[in-house]
Motif scaffolding. Structure first.
Motif, PDB file in Angstrom:
ATOM      1  N   LEU A 197       0.821  -1.209   0.000  1.00  0.00           N
ATOM      2  CA  LEU A 197       0.000   0.000   0.000  1.00  0.00           C
ATOM      3  C   LEU A 197       0.853   1.256   0.000  1.00  0.00           C
ATOM      4  N   MET A 198       1.992   1.207   0.689  1.00  0.00           N
ATOM      5  CA  MET A 198       2.845   2.386   0.757  1.00  0.00           C
ATOM      6  C   MET A 198       3.471   2.724  -0.592  1.00  0.00           C
ATOM      7  N   ARG A 199       3.636   1.750  -1.450  1.00  0.00           N
ATOM      8  CA  ARG A 199       4.159   2.052  -2.781  1.00  0.00           C
ATOM      9  C   ARG A 199       3.167   2.904  -3.564  1.00  0.00           C
ATOM     10  N   ARG A 239       6.468  -0.126 -16.530  1.00  0.00           N
ATOM     11  CA  ARG A 239       7.907   0.141 -16.597  1.00  0.00           C
ATOM     12  C   ARG A 239       8.302   1.216 -15.590  1.00  0.00           C
ATOM     13  N   ALA A 240       7.491   2.265 -15.503  1.00  0.00           N
ATOM     14  CA  ALA A 240       7.794   3.340 -14.548  1.00  0.00           C
ATOM     15  C   ALA A 240       7.734   2.831 -13.119  1.00  0.00           C
ATOM     16  N   ARG A 252      10.947   2.598 -10.490  1.00  0.00           N
ATOM     17  CA  ARG A 252      10.957   3.305  -9.213  1.00  0.00           C
ATOM     18  C   ARG A 252      11.091   2.376  -8.022  1.00  0.00           C
ATOM     19  N   PHE A 253      10.418   1.218  -8.062  1.00  0.00           N
ATOM     20  CA  PHE A 253      10.326   0.388  -6.864  1.00  0.00           C
ATOM     21  C   PHE A 253      11.053  -0.944  -6.949  1.00  0.00           C
ATOM     22  N   ASP A 254      11.159  -1.509  -8.131  1.00  0.00           N
ATOM     23  CA  ASP A 254      11.706  -2.861  -8.235  1.00  0.00           C
ATOM     24  C   ASP A 254      13.112  -2.912  -8.795  1.00  0.00           C
ATOM     25  N   GLY A 255      13.688  -1.783  -9.198  1.00  0.00           N
ATOM     26  CA  GLY A 255      15.052  -1.783  -9.722  1.00  0.00           C
ATOM     27  C   GLY A 255      15.176  -2.558 -10.998  1.00  0.00           C
ATOM     28  N   ALA A 256      14.177  -2.412 -11.895  1.00  0.00           N
ATOM     29  CA  ALA A 256      14.196  -3.219 -13.108  1.00  0.00           C
ATOM     30  C   ALA A 256      15.063  -2.629 -14.203  1.00  0.00           C
ATOM     31  N   ALA A 314      11.565   7.944  -2.449  1.00  0.00           N
ATOM     32  CA  ALA A 314      10.860   6.686  -2.220  1.00  0.00           C
ATOM     33  C   ALA A 314      11.788   5.641  -1.597  1.00  0.00           C
ATOM     34  N   ARG A 315      13.033   5.555  -2.128  1.00  0.00           N
ATOM     35  CA  ARG A 315      13.973   4.585  -1.571  1.00  0.00           C
ATOM     36  C   ARG A 315      14.348   4.926  -0.135  1.00  0.00           C
ATOM     37  N   LEU A 316      14.545   6.216   0.157  1.00  0.00           N
ATOM     38  CA  LEU A 316      14.900   6.627   1.506  1.00  0.00           C
ATOM     39  C   LEU A 316      13.776   6.320   2.483  1.00  0.00           C
ATOM     40  N   ALA A 317      12.524   6.575   2.065  1.00  0.00           N
ATOM     41  CA  ALA A 317      11.397   6.287   2.948  1.00  0.00           C
ATOM     42  C   ALA A 317      11.296   4.796   3.247  1.00  0.00           C
ATOM     43  N   GLU A 318      11.523   3.970   2.213  1.00  0.00           N
ATOM     44  CA  GLU A 318      11.450   2.522   2.418  1.00  0.00           C
ATOM     45  C   GLU A 318      12.572   2.035   3.324  1.00  0.00           C
TER      46      GLU A 318
END
Length: 251
Positions: free
Chosen positions: A143-145, A204-205, A209-213, A232-236
């Motif tokens: 949900l946070m993503r 793709r976007a 952003r989230f999966d490092g693809a 986003a990475r810092l928050a995670e």
């Protein structure tokens, strides 16, 4: 007393965000569903007025790109992502507030981000992003993503949703009852194709952003990431570190 009222408080917050999410849904797909069910919209008179008034035609040509931008990235992605995840997170906290395992801890937290980094009207100071989970699970991370996607937008998803905005507009025209049958079919097929295009670009976007693809994300270098991706990475990472610290303190 405060702990006893937590379920009621989170339930009310969740209902408010649910209502907002339904309004956003009505502005996007809801309008198309209404037009399809109602079946009375006609464009002939509107088009005749535009042709008769050159100034109105110029204004119409200027409004069309604006509608594509507002309804594509805005109504079809950012506003939903900024509303329904908060509703579901609130309901998660309702369940947690009734669980004795969570009785001795906070359920949600608020962080502040700098001015101009979130969607919405300009603010004098920073913006408070509330309802973030104190204890992470697979569900809250999921949900946070969407939460981050809605409140901390990035350029890749913005561009990805532009075709969907064009598709929404074509679908509105295609649902008019005075549009000839072959043209209606062509418009609706083109609208569907644009939506599919947005889905592909949006995936793709999302992965970027989230999966490092993509290559920059795989490289893991912060300097290779956009400002939105770094946030986003810092928050995670902060959320995961806090969860590990809480587990170790309880142990």
């Amino acid at each position: 007393m405060a702990r006893a009222l937590r379920p009621v408080g989170y339930l009310l917050v969740g209902l408010v965000w649910t209502a907002l999410a339904l309004v956003v849904l009505g502005l996007g797909p809801g309008i198309l569903v209404y037009l399809a069910v109602d079946g009375t919209m006609e464009l002939g008179g509107i088009w005749a007025d535009l042709v008769a008034q050159p100034s109105e035609m110029v204004a119409f040509c200027l409004v069309v790109p604006l509608l594509v931008v507002l309804w594509g990235p805005g109504v079809l992605w950012y506003l939903p992502s900024a509303s329904w995840p908060l509703a579901l997170l609130s309901f998660v906290y309702v369940a947690r507030s009734l669980n004795p395992a969570y009785a001795g801890e906070r359920l949600s937290r608020t962080t502040r981000v700098g001015r101009g980094r979130t969607i919405g009207l300009p603010t004098v100071g920073g913006v408070a992003l509330s309802l973030q989970p104190v204890r992470d699970t697979a569900l809250t991370r999921f949900l946070m993503r969407f939460y981050v996607s809605g409140w901390l937008p990035d350029g890749h998803m913005f561009l990805a949703m532009l075709p969907a905005g064009g598709g929404w507009l074509l679908a509105v025209v295609g649902l008019a009852r005075d549009v000839p049958g072959p043209a209606r079919v062509a418009l609706l097929v083109a609208a569907a194709a644009l939506v599919v295009w947005s889905v592909v670009l949006g995936r793709r976007a999302w992965r970027r952003r989230f999966d490092g693809a993509t290559a920059p994300a795989r490289a893991g270098s912060v300097s290779d990431l956009s400002p939105g991706e770094r946030r986003a990475r810092l928050a995670e990472l902060n959320s995961r570190r806090e969860a590990r610290q809480r587990r170790s303190s309880r142990g």
